[in-house]
Write a protein that holds these residues in place. Structure first.
Motif, PDB file in Angstrom:
ATOM      1  N   LEU A   1      13.883  -0.028  -6.174  1.00 35.38           N
ATOM      2  CA  LEU A   1      13.543  -1.363  -6.655  1.00 35.38           C
ATOM      3  C   LEU A   1      12.419  -1.968  -5.816  1.00 35.38           C
ATOM      4  O   LEU A   1      11.500  -2.596  -6.347  1.00 35.38           O
ATOM      5  N   CYS A   2      12.484  -1.778  -4.502  1.00 36.80           N
ATOM      6  CA  CYS A   2      11.464  -2.325  -3.612  1.00 36.80           C
ATOM      7  C   CYS A   2      10.126  -1.610  -3.760  1.00 36.80           C
ATOM      8  O   CYS A   2       9.091  -2.135  -3.326  1.00 36.80           O
ATOM      9  N   ALA A   3      10.127  -0.434  -4.364  1.00 42.85           N
ATOM     10  CA  ALA A   3       8.895   0.341  -4.533  1.00 42.85           C
ATOM     11  C   ALA A   3       8.213   0.075  -5.864  1.00 42.85           C
ATOM     12  O   ALA A   3       7.208   0.717  -6.188  1.00 42.85           O
ATOM     13  N   ALA A   4       8.734  -0.884  -6.625  1.00 40.20           N
ATOM     14  CA  ALA A   4       8.231  -1.102  -7.979  1.00 40.20           C
ATOM     15  C   ALA A   4       6.743  -1.414  -8.005  1.00 40.20           C
ATOM     16  O   ALA A   4       6.032  -1.007  -8.935  1.00 40.20           O
ATOM     17  N   ARG A   5       6.224  -2.115  -7.005  1.00 39.98           N
ATOM     18  CA  ARG A   5       4.806  -2.515  -6.995  1.00 39.98           C
ATOM     19  C   ARG A   5       4.004  -1.748  -5.941  1.00 39.98           C
ATOM     20  O   ARG A   5       2.866  -2.101  -5.658  1.00 39.98           O
TER      21      ARG A   5
ATOM     22  N   ALA B   1      19.127  -9.291  -6.693  1.00 39.58           N
ATOM     23  CA  ALA B   1      19.052  -7.892  -6.242  1.00 39.58           C
ATOM     24  C   ALA B   1      17.771  -7.613  -5.465  1.00 39.58           C
ATOM     25  O   ALA B   1      17.696  -6.626  -4.721  1.00 39.58           O
ATOM     26  N   GLU B   2      16.755  -8.461  -5.611  1.00 42.49           N
ATOM     27  CA  GLU B   2      15.492  -8.261  -4.917  1.00 42.49           C
ATOM     28  C   GLU B   2      15.474  -8.851  -3.511  1.00 42.49           C
ATOM     29  O   GLU B   2      14.483  -8.690  -2.793  1.00 42.49           O
TER      30      GLU B   2
ATOM     31  N   THR C   1       0.842  -1.192   0.000  1.00 45.86           N
ATOM     32  CA  THR C   1       0.000   0.000   0.000  1.00 45.86           C
ATOM     33  C   THR C   1       0.880   1.247   0.000  1.00 45.86           C
ATOM     34  O   THR C   1       2.110   1.178   0.083  1.00 45.86           O
ATOM     35  N   ASP C   2       0.227   2.405  -0.056  1.00 47.81           N
ATOM     36  CA  ASP C   2       0.972   3.665  -0.056  1.00 47.81           C
ATOM     37  C   ASP C   2       1.707   3.899   1.259  1.00 47.81           C
ATOM     38  O   ASP C   2       2.611   4.738   1.325  1.00 47.81           O
ATOM     39  N   ALA C   3       1.335   3.176   2.313  1.00 48.92           N
ATOM     40  CA  ALA C   3       1.991   3.346   3.607  1.00 48.92           C
ATOM     41  C   ALA C   3       3.352   2.669   3.662  1.00 48.92           C
ATOM     42  O   ALA C   3       4.124   2.885   4.612  1.00 48.92           O
TER      43      ALA C   3
END
Length: 395
Positions: A71-75, A93-94, A62-64
């Protein structure tokens, strides 16, 4: 704990035959079993609970969520579910992203474990055995894949007479009266699944089959279910390879911090992310299978290092020496230990299946640096007091 499940299809067929045919003779061949299952007017449906790490876990951010990196914010915030565990196709890398999203946080205000902020998770395909069959062929037998295939050869069908109850293996049962949202939800879903399986098969009670960690979840579920309900809906409980009183090997990963001869894990792949202390040590299930003083006694040494030995009654000191923070040690004392000390019978017909001829450590011995490690001593001997004997020098 991870005993192979080759004997279970035949065992389930024997249980089925006795329960339906009553006093008649057990059918003598696999072909006879298959013929009876296919043409019987009703069968006892089977519900499977797999072992540790076999359930597939999906994540939605979610947005929180505060990502460690772009990279971790891709989804993040896209509303879609994606595979979190087990993801064999992801790039190395993930790994930091998976680690951050798999870890649990203990909410002191709520008195319960939860995901990191902004992370939502779910077990895949509840009700179906397809929800915990591993993508990796090497894990197929461990995760009940071969058992499912054997039962299907005998006439069982997924979603009709054969069902699966995957779960979030990061969590664990807690004492009555303590917050435990994940297990409370799982118990409700499992109860509804058992009732559905029974009603879909002419009211026949269910055979509940578990492996490894699944046995702890099932025991918690059965003990909290009303006795009349158990008598109505549970025909038999088959618990395979579950050390109800804990087992020594569960201490090995924790012992790496106090054993001078051991080495830390480095550069894990996505499939090994649970081995990272920043991940696995946050799970409530870290404590589930630790040896209980009831089963192992107060004085029997289980981990021996150069400076100190630890028995089951020394578990708080062992966990502190292993580097767990004081609040985590306290969680063991207040959540995991009371469950282990008050483990009781499920009050349904039970069959316990454990492997034999398997190397089963009773003690982990760590040598000082520079000294060669001794070979395993004792081997696998005759069972005594419910445990396999044989002392092994640790890894």
């Amino acid at each position: 704990m991870e005993t192979k499940l080759r004997c279970l299809p035949r065992l389930l067929l024997i249980l089925f035959t006795f329960s339906v045919v009553g006093q008649t003779a057990v059918l003598s061949s696999t072909e006879s079993h298959q013929r009876y299952v296919k043409h019987a007017s009703g069968v006892h449906p089977v519900v499977l609970l797999p072992g540790n790490t076999c359930s597939q876990i999906e994540v939605r951010l979610t947005d929180a969520y505060e990502p460690l990196s772009p990279l971790c914010a891709a989804r993040k915030g896209d509303g879609r579910w994606s595979r979190l565990w087990k993801n064999n196709t992801a790039a190395d890398a993930e790994v930091p992203c998976f680690a951050d999203q798999l870890r649990l946080v203990y909410d002191h205000a709520a008195g319960d474990y939860r995901n990191a902020p902004g992370v939502e998770t779910r077990a895949v395909s509840f009700g179906s055995t397809r929800g915990f069959l591993a993508d990796d062929a090497a894990d197929k037998e461990l995760c009940m894949g071969n058992l499912v295939a054997a039962l299907e050869r005998e006439g069982y069908r997924d979603g009709e007479t054969l069902f699966g109850a995957p779960y979030d293996f990061r969590h664990a049962p807690a004492p009555a009266g303590q917050a435990n949202r994940e297990l409370s939800l799982f118990r409700r879903r499992l109860g509804a699944l058992v009732e559905h399986a029974s009603k879909a098969n002419g009211g026949m009670p269910v055979i509940l089959v578990t492996h490894s960690q699944g046995g702890y979840f099932a025991l918690d579920f059965l003990r909290r279910s009303p006795l009349p309900w158990r008598r109505r809906f549970i025909k038999h409980f088959v618990m395979a390879s579950t050390g109800a009183g804990g087992f020594v090997l569960s201490m090995q990963g924790l012992a790496t911090s106090i054993a001078p001869s051991s080495s830390s894990y480095s550069s894990p792949s996505p499939s090994d992310v649970l081995s990272m202390p920043s991940v696995g040590r946050t799970f409530a299930s870290t404590f589930t299978a630790l040896p209980s003083p009831v089963a192992f006694g107060d004085d029997t040494p289980l981990v021996v290092t150069r400076n100190k030995s630890y028995a089951a009654s020394d578990m708080p000191a062992f966990l502190a020496a292993a580097g767990l923070p004081p609040y985590a040690v306290r969680l063991y004392e207040t959540r995991a230990l009371p469950v282990a000390l008050n483990l009781g019978a499920p009050v349904v017909p039970v069959t316990c299946v454990n492997g034999f001829g398997m190397p089963t450590p009773e003690m982990l011995v760590y040598r000082p640096p520079g000294r060669p490690r001794a070979r395993p001593r004792g081997g696998v001997r005759r069972r005594r007091r419910g445990r396999e004997l044989g002392k092994y020098s640790g890894a």
